[in-house]
Write a protein that holds these residues in place. Structure first.
Motif, PDB file in Angstrom:
ATOM      1  N   THR A 429       0.833  -1.207   0.000  1.00 28.19           N
ATOM      2  CA  THR A 429       0.000   0.000   0.000  1.00 28.19           C
ATOM      3  C   THR A 429       0.865   1.253   0.000  1.00 28.19           C
ATOM      4  N   SER A 430       1.879   1.277   0.859  1.00 35.02           N
ATOM      5  CA  SER A 430       2.762   2.448   0.951  1.00 35.02           C
ATOM      6  C   SER A 430       3.494   2.690  -0.366  1.00 35.02           C
ATOM      7  N   ALA A 431       3.955   1.616  -1.000  1.00 35.80           N
ATOM      8  CA  ALA A 431       4.675   1.759  -2.267  1.00 35.80           C
ATOM      9  C   ALA A 431       3.777   2.347  -3.344  1.00 35.80           C
ATOM     10  N   LEU A 432       2.531   1.895  -3.425  1.00 39.05           N
ATOM     11  CA  LEU A 432       1.613   2.395  -4.443  1.00 39.05           C
ATOM     12  C   LEU A 432       1.210   3.845  -4.174  1.00 39.05           C
ATOM     13  N   VAL A 433       0.989   4.179  -2.903  1.00 43.75           N
ATOM     14  CA  VAL A 433       0.646   5.565  -2.561  1.00 43.75           C
ATOM     15  C   VAL A 433       1.801   6.495  -2.927  1.00 43.75           C
ATOM     16  N   ALA A 434       3.027   6.043  -2.680  1.00 40.45           N
ATOM     17  CA  ALA A 434       4.201   6.847  -3.029  1.00 40.45           C
ATOM     18  C   ALA A 434       4.305   7.076  -4.538  1.00 40.45           C
ATOM     19  N   MET A 444      -6.470  -1.845  -1.410  1.00 36.79           N
ATOM     20  CA  MET A 444      -7.067  -3.050  -1.988  1.00 36.79           C
ATOM     21  C   MET A 444      -5.992  -3.921  -2.641  1.00 36.79           C
ATOM     22  N   SER A 445      -5.065  -3.294  -3.338  1.00 34.55           N
ATOM     23  CA  SER A 445      -3.976  -4.041  -3.958  1.00 34.55           C
ATOM     24  C   SER A 445      -3.088  -4.703  -2.908  1.00 34.55           C
ATOM     25  N   GLY A 446      -2.802  -3.972  -1.835  1.00 30.54           N
ATOM     26  CA  GLY A 446      -2.011  -4.544  -0.756  1.00 30.54           C
ATOM     27  C   GLY A 446      -2.691  -5.742  -0.115  1.00 30.54           C
ATOM     28  N   MET A 447      -4.019  -5.653   0.046  1.00 34.69           N
ATOM     29  CA  MET A 447      -4.773  -6.749   0.638  1.00 34.69           C
ATOM     30  C   MET A 447      -4.755  -7.987  -0.260  1.00 34.69           C
ATOM     31  N   LYS A 448      -4.884  -7.771  -1.565  1.00 32.54           N
ATOM     32  CA  LYS A 448      -4.845  -8.889  -2.508  1.00 32.54           C
ATOM     33  C   LYS A 448      -3.494  -9.595  -2.457  1.00 32.54           C
ATOM     34  N   LEU A 449      -2.419  -8.797  -2.387  1.00 26.53           N
ATOM     35  CA  LEU A 449      -1.088  -9.397  -2.311  1.00 26.53           C
ATOM     36  C   LEU A 449      -0.902 -10.178  -1.019  1.00 26.53           C
TER      37      LEU A 449
END
Length: 504
Positions: A429-434, A444-449
């Motif tokens: 999640t942090s990587a995508l927000v950055a 949502m992507s972090g949860m799927k991973l």
């Protein structure tokens, strides 16, 4: 060192001994409290004016205490009678529950949770050890199915039960509801509980006690810090490394004591292949279950906007079905063996977790419910045969040590599962927000991973399940336990009493 054995309290073959029924009921009540506070965090924050990180300690402290105390239970159960162990465990649990209910401050509440956990830590090893002593081998699968209700379903139902109770009052109501129920169970147990053996005199290595507490407690605490993010990750990594080092020292100490003393946890249980395979498989199962228990509420409440009560009701069917299937799966194991249950169960566990990698903001709730039910059913099909095969693969004098290992690994697996999925989700999640992704799609992507990582681990469980025997080989049954067996094992108490079905 040896003592006389009482007659088996079970009356007829095919019936669950009364002592086991009482212990299953009591164990369900106490283990339910491990996860019952998960939904009460917001109430605690408002009522006691504490931060979310502080409030999380009501669950973290419980797990920490369990991890630190359970390694001592193998020795403890050999020193006291069944009634004494039951009275001490339930008495400590009741004292902790009462303290929590009237706690004037967060510090007192935390103390009460620690006392609660100390009593809870004794109950599961006591139940497992007693079952292996009094239940004949041909009935163990059926009886172990009932045990699944206590050790697996109780933590799964904790959040749902607390969600319902919290609709009627403050967080104190959680303890005020549990207190009279636990007191009634305690009185009933003391009136009807029979001693299945006499205590045996043995010494304890206090260095092992201290190192075990630091090792397993430090490991669980370190893993729990990974979920807090920020500076907690560095501290968590340091504590985890220190915990692993202490556990290594503990293992070396036990190996040395096995040669000429009395080990706190007899690691010779790990020489029995079926027990070791079962231990690993159950650890992966607990990891998956706790990982899903953490991720699903986050998904349903943070991303789908459900209330704690609605979330609890959605996941409750899976826990209930898991418990109801326990006795049926136990009977199927007694009749057909493990192969028709464990391998399909581990495959179903992986499929459910892979299915949950497809969660979205529009996924129908019935699909979420279906995946959760599949996961719970698969775990039920896996746990009961694994418990039965694993413990049955040990010689009688290692029963209490085997149950201590099982309980300890359960706590470590729960902490590791929680840390793993939360850390994976947070990092993604942090990587995508950055990178500029909006918060909700990133989470949502972090949860799927995170679900995907849990699913990959479940594939390892499938490989282990394929190696489990359908039934115990003759070489691994207690009467053919080989060189590791104590020559006087059939005469020793609790940790060294032959199963009723093996005594002439």
């Amino acid at each position: 060192m040896t003592t006389a054995i009482h007659e088996q309290p079970a009356g007829k073959a095919g019936r669950t001994p009364p002592v086991v029924r009482l212990l299953v009921l009591a164990t369900f009540v106490v283990i339910l409290n491990e996860t019952i506070m998960l939904n009460a965090i917001p109430r605690l924050m408002d009522s006691l004016d504490i931060t979310e990180q502080s409030a999380q300690w009501v669950s973290t402290a419980f797990m920490l205490t369990m991890a630190a105390v359970i390694p001592v239970t193998g020795w403890f159960l050999q020193r006291v009678t069944t009634r004494q162990a039951y009275a001490i465990a339930m008495g400590v649990f009741l004292a902790g529950t009462a303290l929590c209910a009237v706690a004037p401050s967060f510090e007192v509440l935390l103390l009460g949770r620690t006392v609660q956990a100390a009593g809870t830590a004794v109950m599961m090893p006591l139940l497992m050890t007693t079952l292996m002593i009094v239940v004949p081998e041909q009935d163990r699968g059926r009886v172990m199915g009932n045990v699944t209700l206590a050790i697996s379903v109780a933590p799964a139902l904790g959040p749902a039960v607390s969600g319902l109770i919290l609709q009627f009052g403050s967080w104190r109501l959680l303890f005020l509801v549990v207190l009279p129920i636990a007191a009634l169970v305690t009185l009933l147990g003391l009136r009807r509980m029979e001693n299945i053996s006499d205590p045996q005199v043995s010494s304890i290595d206090w260095l092992s006690v201290g190192v075990a507490a630091l090792g397993f407690g430090g490991l669980v605490y370190g893993l729990s810090l990974f979920g807090e993010g920020g500076g907690g990750v560095g501290t968590g990594a340091a504590l985890t490394a220190a915990g692993l080092a202490a556990i290594a020292l503990f293992a070396v100490r036990q190996l040395r004591l096995q040669r000429g003393g009395v080990p706190l946890m007899d690691l010779r249980a790990l020489r029995h292949r079926t027990f070791t395979l079962s231990l690993v498989l159950m650890s992966v199962g607990f990891l998956s279950m706790l990982g899903a228990m953490i991720l699903l509420p986050l998904y349903l409440q943070n991303l789908r906007g459900l209330s704690p009560l609605e979330t609890g009701l959605l996941v409750m069917p899976g826990g209930l079905i898991m418990g109801l299937l326990g006795p049926t799966i136990g009977k199927a194991f007694d009749r057909f063996g493990s192969r028709l249950l464990v391998l399909p169960g581990s495959i179903g566990m992986a499929l459910a977790l892979f299915g949950l990698t497809q969660v979205s903001l529009t996924m129908p709730y019935w699909m979420v419910l279906g995946m959760h039910v599949l996961l719970m059913v698969s775990l039920a099909a896996t746990f009961t045969p694994c418990f039965t095969l694993g413990m049955g693969g040990l010689p009688p004098h290692l029963y209490s040590h085997g149950s201590s290992m099982l309980g300890t690994l359960q706590q470590v697996a729960a902490a590791f599962g929680t840390a793993l999925v939360v850390t994976v989700m947070s990092l993604r999640t942090s990587a995508l927000v950055a990178e500029g992704t909006a918060a909700v799609p990133a989470q949502m992507s972090g949860m799927k991973l995170a679900f995907a990582v849990a699913a990959v681990l479940a594939l390892g469980a499938v490989a282990i399940a394929a190696k489990l025997p359908n039934r115990l080989p003759v070489a691994e049954t207690p009467e053919h336990a080989g060189a590791d067996a104590d020559p006087s094992a059939e005469e020793t108490a609790v940790g060294g009493t032959a199963p009723a079905g093996d005594r002439s």
